[in-house]
Motif scaffolding. Structure first.
Motif, short mmCIF file in Angstrom:
data_model
loop_
_atom_site.label_atom_id
_atom_site.label_comp_id
_atom_site.label_asym_id
_atom_site.label_seq_id
_atom_site.Cartn_x
_atom_site.Cartn_y
_atom_site.Cartn_z
N MET A 51 0.39 -1.57 -0.42
CA MET A 51 -0.28 -0.07 0.18
C MET A 51 1.30 1.32 0.02
N LYS A 52 0.68 2.03 -0.72
CA LYS A 52 0.92 3.28 -0.86
C LYS A 52 1.00 4.49 -0.50
N MET A 53 1.62 5.36 0.98
CA MET A 53 1.37 6.59 1.49
C MET A 53 2.34 7.12 1.60
N ASN A 54 1.50 8.68 2.44
CA ASN A 54 2.37 9.17 2.89
C ASN A 54 2.39 9.64 4.27
N SER A 55 3.96 10.56 4.88
CA SER A 55 3.71 9.94 6.09
C SER A 55 2.47 10.66 7.11
N MET A 56 1.76 11.59 6.08
CA MET A 56 0.88 12.27 6.93
C MET A 56 -0.45 11.33 7.03
N MET A 57 -0.55 10.78 5.96
CA MET A 57 -1.58 9.17 5.80
C MET A 57 -1.23 8.32 6.01
N ALA A 58 0.28 7.42 6.32
CA ALA A 58 0.80 6.71 7.87
C ALA A 58 -0.43 7.65 9.48
N ASN A 59 0.52 8.02 9.34
CA ASN A 59 0.14 8.96 10.91
C ASN A 59 -1.38 8.78 11.26
N LYS A 60 -2.46 9.35 10.29
CA LYS A 60 -3.53 8.97 9.92
C LYS A 60 -4.20 8.07 10.36
N LEU A 61 -3.60 7.02 9.75
CA LEU A 61 -3.71 5.39 9.81
C LEU A 61 -3.48 4.99 11.15
N VAL A 62 -2.50 5.84 11.89
CA VAL A 62 -2.08 4.82 13.08
C VAL A 62 -2.58 5.82 14.58
N LYS A 63 -3.42 6.50 14.28
CA LYS A 63 -4.27 7.80 14.71
C LYS A 63 -5.58 6.64 14.99
N GLN A 64 -5.97 5.70 14.17
CA GLN A 64 -7.35 4.95 13.42
C GLN A 64 -6.96 3.92 14.21
N LEU A 65 -5.59 3.42 14.24
CA LEU A 65 -5.54 2.10 14.90
C LEU A 65 -5.48 1.83 15.88
N LYS A 66 -4.93 3.00 16.64
CA LYS A 66 -4.55 3.82 17.83
C LYS A 66 -6.13 3.53 18.59
N GLU A 67 -6.91 3.95 17.97
CA GLU A 67 -8.37 4.42 18.52
C GLU A 67 -9.14 3.26 18.54
N ARG A 68 -8.70 2.60 17.77
CA ARG A 68 -9.72 1.08 17.90
C ARG A 68 -9.35 0.72 18.67
N GLN A 69 -8.07 0.63 19.08
CA GLN A 69 -7.37 -0.49 20.02
C GLN A 69 -7.35 -0.01 21.29
N SER A 70 -8.17 0.85 21.09
CA SER A 70 -8.86 1.37 22.51
C SER A 70 -10.09 1.44 22.96
N ILE A 71 -10.29 0.95 22.03
CA ILE A 71 -12.10 0.96 21.99
C ILE A 71 -12.16 -0.84 22.22
N LEU A 72 -11.38 -1.07 21.66
CA LEU A 72 -11.40 -2.91 22.22
C LEU A 72 -11.11 -2.82 23.28
N ILE B 168 3.61 0.35 10.16
CA ILE B 168 3.22 1.78 9.26
C ILE B 168 4.33 2.58 10.28
N LYS B 169 4.94 2.82 11.56
CA LYS B 169 5.68 3.42 12.06
C LYS B 169 7.59 3.74 11.64
N HIS B 170 7.17 1.55 11.31
CA HIS B 170 8.58 1.46 10.98
C HIS B 170 9.10 1.98 9.61
N ALA B 171 8.02 1.96 8.83
CA ALA B 171 7.81 2.36 7.50
C ALA B 171 8.12 4.08 7.73
N VAL B 172 7.50 4.42 8.42
CA VAL B 172 7.46 5.78 8.23
C VAL B 172 9.02 6.61 8.68
N ASN B 173 9.77 5.34 9.71
CA ASN B 173 11.09 5.83 10.15
C ASN B 173 12.28 5.14 8.65
#
Length: 166
Positions: A1-22, A64-69
């Protein structure tokens, strides 16, 4: 999947929110209370399923974070005739922000300021032990550099795409 840093950070935020809900649902549904003689109402909860889903989310976040790094270490930005890798630019931005905050009150200070009057009637003054005009010039330079650096990072975050396999 191709993404830029902004998209990656938004995806990480969504994943963390989903994790928090779980995790919140797990706290609510992983146990129940029954009074003597009462028919139990057992919540719908599957430990293994929740555990595996949270692990999957953690793996995606790491990937995702590794790819950004990696992208930040391998790519550069240029601003004000300076070229830096993105990871170094992020460090520099934090340092400039701290420096700007520290110098802000020094830049706005008066060279001489009346403090008040003592009990004996003498007037007290507070003197700057430096030239506030120089601090103000430094503050403006830092603010300018910080703005240029932020614009260069914003451009990079919006335009550079990298591959993430999630």
């Amino acid at each position: 999947m191709k993404m830029n840093s902004m998209m990656a950070n938004k995806l990480v935020k969504q994943l963390k929110e989903r994790q928090s809900i779980l995790k919140e649902q797990e706290r609510d549904l992983s146990s129940y209370i029954v009074t003597d003689g009462e028919e139990p109402i057992v919540p719908d909860y599957n430990y293994e399923e929740v555990r595996d889903t949270i692990r999957d989310i953690e793996n995606k976040i790491r990937t995702i974070k590794h790819a950004v790094n990696v992208a930040n270490v391998l790519n550069t930005i240029t601003y004000e005739d300076t070229t830096l890798t993105v990871d170094v630019a992020l460090i520099k931005m934090a340092q400039l922000s701290e420096r700007k905050q520290r110098i802000e009150s020094l830049a706005s200070a008066q060279a001489k300021r009346r403090i008040g009057t003592t009990y004996g009637g003498a007037t007290e003054y507070k003197y700057a032990n430096y030239d506030p005009a120089i601090a103000k010039i430094d503050y403006e330079k830092i603010n300018n550099e910080l703005t240029q650096l932020q614009l260069a990072l914003d451009k990079y975050n919006l335009t550079y795409e990298f591959e993430v396999e999630i």
